[in-house]
Design an enzyme around this catalytic site. Structure first.
Site, PDB file in Angstrom:
ATOM      1  N   ASP A  66      -8.835  -0.150   9.273  1.00  0.00           N
ATOM      2  CA  ASP A  66      -8.164  -0.543   8.036  1.00  0.00           C
ATOM      3  C   ASP A  66      -9.216  -0.559   6.940  1.00  0.00           C
ATOM      4  OD1 ASP A  66      -6.815  -1.737   5.910  1.00  0.00           O
ATOM      5  OD2 ASP A  66      -5.673  -3.081   7.200  1.00  0.00           O
ATOM      6  N   SER A 124       0.837  -1.195   0.000  1.00  0.00           N
ATOM      7  CA  SER A 124       0.000   0.000   0.000  1.00  0.00           C
ATOM      8  C   SER A 124       0.875   1.248   0.000  1.00  0.00           C
ATOM      9  CB  SER A 124      -0.918   0.003   1.225  1.00  0.00           C
ATOM     10  OG  SER A 124      -1.829  -1.070   1.165  1.00  0.00           O
ATOM     11  N   CYS A 178       7.153   4.296  10.364  1.00  0.00           N
ATOM     12  CA  CYS A 178       6.583   3.040   9.889  1.00  0.00           C
ATOM     13  C   CYS A 178       7.715   2.199   9.317  1.00  0.00           C
ATOM     14  CB  CYS A 178       5.500   3.288   8.836  1.00  0.00           C
ATOM     15  SG  CYS A 178       6.122   4.065   7.316  1.00  0.00           S
ATOM     16  N   ARG A 202      -8.782  -0.905   3.662  1.00  0.00           N
ATOM     17  CA  ARG A 202      -8.316  -1.436   2.384  1.00  0.00           C
ATOM     18  C   ARG A 202      -9.161  -2.605   1.890  1.00  0.00           C
ATOM     19  NH1 ARG A 202      -2.094  -2.111   4.027  1.00  0.00           N
ATOM     20  NH2 ARG A 202      -3.162  -2.811   5.925  1.00  0.00           N
ATOM     21  N   LYS A 249      -4.608  -9.769   4.314  1.00  0.00           N
ATOM     22  CA  LYS A 249      -4.354  -9.750   2.877  1.00  0.00           C
ATOM     23  C   LYS A 249      -4.594 -11.134   2.268  1.00  0.00           C
ATOM     24  CE  LYS A 249      -1.048  -5.919   2.835  1.00  0.00           C
ATOM     25  NZ  LYS A 249       0.317  -5.473   2.506  1.00  0.00           N
TER      26      LYS A 249
END
Length: 207
Positions: free
Chosen positions: A135, A62, A75, A137, A163
């Site tokens: 999240d 991402s 991060c 996504r 994922k």
């Protein structure tokens, strides 16, 4: 986290070879592939390295402007991207670079969440405090990209179990999970620990 649905078809728009060079001097070559018909209409891109083979190593990365471009140590995104490129340059593989900044909440919202983290919230709590998903996504477009590349079975380079779950639900066979390296800094340790404790990321942290 989102609940994926069956994906419609997408097709390849452009494929062009690009030489890559990182700040540490590492260089390689990849084919950049763009697509028509992605479900979210975002400008995601696949970077194809070498001969991926019938069951390629795939990284769904991402977008992270702060980490990937500016080297933010809050991060581990930049080091994960660099690691994935080198591993795929050696063994072949496909990097799906997904335009999902801040786990799908966008750049400005991510920076707002950073400000809340500076006052003691973890990365997931900060998103929630802003009224945003922890999240956001969805990997429907990623599954479409893989199918457009004639890939339906992969080894997934990721520490994030969501994922693999989403791709499996979208009809992509995840044969194996390959963990990324652990890239800790004094300023990202709490971020990584939140991933482990909150969403079950497979990151081996000391202590």
């Amino acid at each position: 986290m989102t609940t994926p649905t069956a994906s419609a078809s997408a097709n390849i728009r452009t494929r062009v070879r690009i030489p890559l060079r990182f700040s540490d001097g590492f260089s390689t070559v990849a084919d950049a592939v763009t697509f028509h018909g992605l479900a979210d209409q975002a400008e995601h891109v696949a970077m194809v390295f070498g001969d991926p083979g019938p069951t390629p190593l795939v990284r769904m990365h991402s977008e992270c402007l702060t980490g990937d471009v500016f080297g933010s140590a809050r991060c581990d995104c930049g080091p994960q991207l660099r690691e994935a490129v080198e591993r795929m340059s050696v063994a072949g593989g496909v990097l799906l670079y997904l335009r999902q900044e801040g786990r799908g909440i966008g750049l400005y919202n991510k920076l707002d969440a950073y400000a809340l983290q500076d006052h003691g919230l973890d990365t997931y709590e900060a998103n929630s405090a802003l009224g945003l998903p922890e999240d956001g996504r969805d990997y429907t477009a990623a599954a479409q990209m893989l199918r457009a590349l004639n890939i339906d079975t992969i080894d997934l380079l990721s520490n994030n179990p969501d994922k693999g779950h989403q791709l499996s639900n979208l009809g992509i066979t995840v044969r194996g999970h390959v963990p990324t390296g652990v890239f800790t800094t004094p300023t990202n340790l709490s971020y990584l620990r939140a991933k482990v404790e909150h969403t079950g990321h497979t990151i081996a942290l000391a202590g």
